[in-house]
Design an enzyme around this catalytic site. Structure first.
Site, mmCIF file in Angstrom:
data_model
loop_
_atom_site.group_PDB
_atom_site.id
_atom_site.type_symbol
_atom_site.label_atom_id
_atom_site.label_comp_id
_atom_site.label_asym_id
_atom_site.label_seq_id
_atom_site.Cartn_x
_atom_site.Cartn_y
_atom_site.Cartn_z
ATOM 1 N N CYS A 69 -76.581 -31.478 -48.364
ATOM 2 C CA CYS A 69 -77.862 -30.957 -48.829
ATOM 3 C C CYS A 69 -78.217 -31.604 -50.173
ATOM 4 O O CYS A 69 -78.395 -32.812 -50.236
ATOM 5 C CB CYS A 69 -77.790 -29.438 -48.890
ATOM 6 N N ASP A 92 -83.529 -30.245 -38.346
ATOM 7 C CA ASP A 92 -83.784 -30.220 -39.789
ATOM 8 C C ASP A 92 -85.082 -30.981 -40.098
ATOM 9 O O ASP A 92 -85.063 -32.125 -40.532
ATOM 10 C CB ASP A 92 -82.592 -30.848 -40.518
ATOM 11 N N HIS A 147 -80.115 -28.054 -40.426
ATOM 12 C CA HIS A 147 -79.667 -28.361 -41.776
ATOM 13 C C HIS A 147 -78.476 -27.452 -42.088
ATOM 14 O O HIS A 147 -78.528 -26.248 -41.844
ATOM 15 C CB HIS A 147 -80.808 -28.083 -42.755
#
Length: 303
Positions: free
Chosen positions: A190, A238, A269
């Site tokens: 991330c 995502d 994600h």
């Protein structure tokens, strides 16, 4: 309405809930809006609070390698970062039977500080034969607070330019460590995936291989500096991060970067994070296997 069936319990979480959680976790909506949206979902057998609990991390589920595993040795190391926030502290893990030096891996956390999941990833790297260092960008604020919501709030207060300098300093510190063989890889998740892309572009002489998991690219004007091979790990569902991929790939191709991108089917994600309902074990295991193989290839002293 699409759904995701990867939660460990016996119910299905609607895809909208995963999308809203991603917006919440990245500061696009506040907690009140997030909870209000969850309440709008008619999910049989689940109250809003149960659904929210299912989406939030449970770090008791995240330990794959125990901190007292006999194959590793873990400690904390601190060093000065004059261009950053002042100092950096991180979780340092090495193979217990290490004789001489080994390749090193910088492990970069998400946008909430050094939580137990990221520490476990560092232990997994050491278990695979690497020395690993996972900095906690919240160190100067007292460290990861034990709560992701509070960790996100704390990280947002930090000067972004100094934060990036701290990670550059961390990469240099680890590469020059007495136990490092001079080869440095970086893996991040991330926000940490962004940091790996950023390091490849801003410190190309330091990073020898990078594996960003669902991270956005470095600023466009910096991408021409990338020299290290990259393995890009993305989840099919995502939308936010995947929207940046086409342009990033064009720049990687234009600059003849050695890269590979893996897209994981029906994965959100955060699919590698085994403390959350976004976790997809099959994809996470494959992504980690590919990561270790990639680092073994590119961080060998024989190259």
């Amino acid at each position: 309405m699409t759904t995701n069936n990867n939660h460990k319990d016996n119910f299905t979480i609607p895809q909208e809930a995963f999308d809203w959680y991603d917006e919440y976790a990245h500061g696009m909506i506040d907690r009140r809006t997030f909870m209000k949206r969850l309440a709008s979902l008619a999910v049989v057998g689940m109250s809003t609070n149960i659904l929210a609990s299912a989406l939030l991390p449970n770090y008791a589920q995240a330990e794959q390698v125990s901190f007292n595993d006999e194959d590793i040795t873990a400690s904390y190391e601190t060093f000065e970062s004059p261009l950053g926030l002042g100092s950096v502290q991180g979780y340092f893990v090495k193979p217990a039977n290490l004789s001489g030096t080994a390749p090193a891996i910088l492990v970069v956390h998400e946008n909430r500080g050094l939580n137990p999941y990221i520490k476990d990833v560092a232990r997994r790297a050491a278990k695979a034969g690497f020395i690993a260092f996972a900095p906690d960008i919240l160190h100067t604020l007292g460290g990861y607070p034990g709560n992701d919501d509070e960790g996100r709030k704390m990280q947002r207060t930090l000067d972004r330019a100094k934060v990036e300098q701290d990670f550059i300093a961390s990469a240099k510190y680890l590469k020059s460590h007495e136990l490092c063989n001079g080869k440095l890889g970086g893996v991040g998740f991330c926000f940490g995936g962004y940091v790996i892309n950023m390091l490849a572009a801003r410190a190309p002489e330091v990073i020898n291989a990078g594996v960003p998991f669902y991270g956005t690219p470095a600023a466009k004007e910096l991408r021409k500096n990338i020299k290290s091979p990259l393995m890009i790990q993305l989840g099919e569902l995502d939308k936010r991060v995947n929207a940046t991929w086409d342009e990033y790939e064009q720049d990687l191709k234009a600059n003849n970067v050695d890269y590979v991108m893996h897209m994981y089917e029906n994965a959100n994600h955060g699919f590698h994070n085994d403390s959350t309902s976004r976790y997809v074990q099959k994809s996470a295991d494959l992504a980690w296997e590919r990561t270790i193989t990639f680092f073994n290839k590119h961080l060998s002293t024989a190259l």
